[in-house]
Design an enzyme around this catalytic site. Structure first.
Site, PDB file in Angstrom:
ATOM      1  N   HIS A  88      32.902  45.232  37.849  1.00  0.00           N
ATOM      2  CA  HIS A  88      33.632  44.033  38.288  1.00  0.00           C
ATOM      3  C   HIS A  88      33.558  42.871  37.291  1.00  0.00           C
ATOM      4  O   HIS A  88      33.366  41.717  37.674  1.00  0.00           O
ATOM      5  CB  HIS A  88      33.098  43.566  39.651  1.00  0.00           C
ATOM      6  N   HIS A 128      38.971  41.540  46.478  1.00  0.00           N
ATOM      7  CA  HIS A 128      37.779  42.154  47.061  1.00  0.00           C
ATOM      8  C   HIS A 128      37.432  41.603  48.448  1.00  0.00           C
ATOM      9  O   HIS A 128      36.256  41.352  48.735  1.00  0.00           O
ATOM     10  CB  HIS A 128      36.610  41.991  46.095  1.00  0.00           C
ATOM     11  N   GLU A 162      40.825  48.075  47.710  1.00  0.00           N
ATOM     12  CA  GLU A 162      41.073  47.392  46.441  1.00  0.00           C
ATOM     13  C   GLU A 162      42.183  48.105  45.670  1.00  0.00           C
ATOM     14  O   GLU A 162      42.025  49.248  45.253  1.00  0.00           O
ATOM     15  CB  GLU A 162      39.783  47.387  45.609  1.00  0.00           C
TER      16      GLU A 162
END
Ligand code: GLA
Length: 379
Positions: free
Chosen positions: A133, A207, A344
């Protein structure tokens, strides 16, 4: 009462009729307030967007974070369906990516390394031996510039972040715009647009952890999920794809018909053991580049249905396996194991090291675009 009703009538030409509350007060489609101050003194703002059906969301310019999302159940009762925190310091310290835009690369890059045009790049390692991420200080920890694009029936907020060359090891200065819109169709629409000044990789995603029940004390195991995918990318113990694509037939990864998330989550299927539950990328049907339906999430008790649309090739379904009650969320509620789930929209994990996966390379002169839609209705 009479005065506020008259006031409401006076502004009817500007805002939709239904924006008048029973108490006669006009509901503003967009408001802005101060949410807190970062340790460096910079102010963080919260924007509240509301459509005429009452759907509303609070969005922070810190992390481009969706902090709340109020959605009607089948009786019209509005309740929050996303996990989040009450204070800025919890977002600054938090490690769960609640509601944020993650990037530059949403999901994992194996060993935090990749080659582009013959050059080797090393990224921050922040997840075992891998990069996750966007690294330690990803887009979820950045203060974005906010611009109100529309304060009308479809309120729209643009957030922009300029990620400097070399940030977390990535090449090139990337400018990413994310536009959140609450539509008249009860959708939260997220449009992304990114450019770079040097060749790089870009794969941002959203997210939010959803729990459509309206209560965050219950796990999401009773939600029914449908994913428009015939295969997924199996992963190793660090959740890096092996590079294969596996058919979902006769496996607990088959969500082609609506299935309770809890029905098979603890099966001894190797991929579920490695993922500690669902934490995988599904290969969406219909090819990338065209917005099409990707998934449906239904919560039977409330009747809330969320339909996800995307133009991306993949969908990461993460069943909140790392939530363990230590993160205390809004109203002091501890988020227990699997009390929220993420859907996602994205390119496949570790694409920079998998030439067989759709490319995530972005070059100067090109424009990265993504559209994701989370649509709410009831059954
Ligand atoms: C993603 C990952 C998970 C986990 C969460 C954040 O969805 O796939 O493994 O890291 O983010 O906790």
């Amino acid at each position: 009462m009479m005065r506020s009703l008259l006031l409401c009538l006076a502004v009817l030409s500007l805002i939709p009729t239904d924006a008048c509350q029973p108490d006669g007060k006009a509901r503003s489609p967009m408001t802005k307030s101060v949410f807190g101050r970062l340790p460096n003194g910079r102010e963080v703002h919260e924007f509240t967007l509301t459509n005429r059906f009452g759907l509303s969301t609070q969005i922070l310019n810190y992390g481009a974070t969706v902090r709340s999302l109020l959605v009607p159940d089948r009786n019209g009762k509005l309740e929050d369906v996303v996990l989040g925190y009450d204070s800025l310091s919890e977002y600054v310290d938090g490690t769960a990516y609640f509601g944020a835009i993650v990037g530059r690369y949403g999901n994992r890059i194996g060993k935090g390394q990749f080659q582009l045009d013959g050059k080797q790049y090393r990224l921050t390692i922040n997840d075992g031996e891998n990069h996750l991420h966007g690294g330690k200080t990803g887009f979820n920890k950045a203060l974005w510039d906010a611009t109100v694009l529309s304060d009308s029936a479809e309120p729209s907020l643009q957030l922009q972040y300029v990620s400097p060359d070399g940030e977390e090891g990535y090449p090139g200065t990337v400018t990413l715009k994310v536009i959140y819109t609450l539509t008249e169709n009860n959708e939260l629409r997220i449009a992304y647009e990114g450019v770079t000044d040097r060749p790089t990789v870009l794969n941002p995603t959203h997210h939010s952890y959803f729990n459509l029940s309206g209560s965050f004390t219950h796990p999401i195991l009773g939600h029914l999920l449908m994913i428009e995918a015939d295969s997924f990318t199996p992963a190793d113990k660090g959740l890096i794809p092996t590079g294969q694509m596996m058919n979902v037939t006769d496996t607990p990864m088959d969500f082609r018909t609506p299935t309770a998330i809890g029905a098979r989550i603890d099966d001894s299927f190797e991929q579920l053991v490695l993922g500690k539950g669902y934490d995988h990328n599904w290969i969406l049907r219909g090819g990338a580049g065209r917005v099409r339906k990707a998934a449906e999430l239904y919560e039977p008790a409330s009747g809330r249905l969320m339909t996800v649309f995307t133009d991306q090739p993949g969908l990461q379904f993460y069943s909140g396996n790392f939530l363990d009650g230590t993160a205390k969320g809004k109203n002091g509620i501890a988020y227990g194991h699997r009390t929220g789930l993420c859907l996602e929209t994205q390119a496949f994990p570790d694409s920079p090291n998998k030439p067989q996966f759709p490319s995530v390379t972005l070059r100067p002169g090109e424009v990265y675009r993504q559209t994701a839609i989370y649509q709410f209705s009831t059954r």
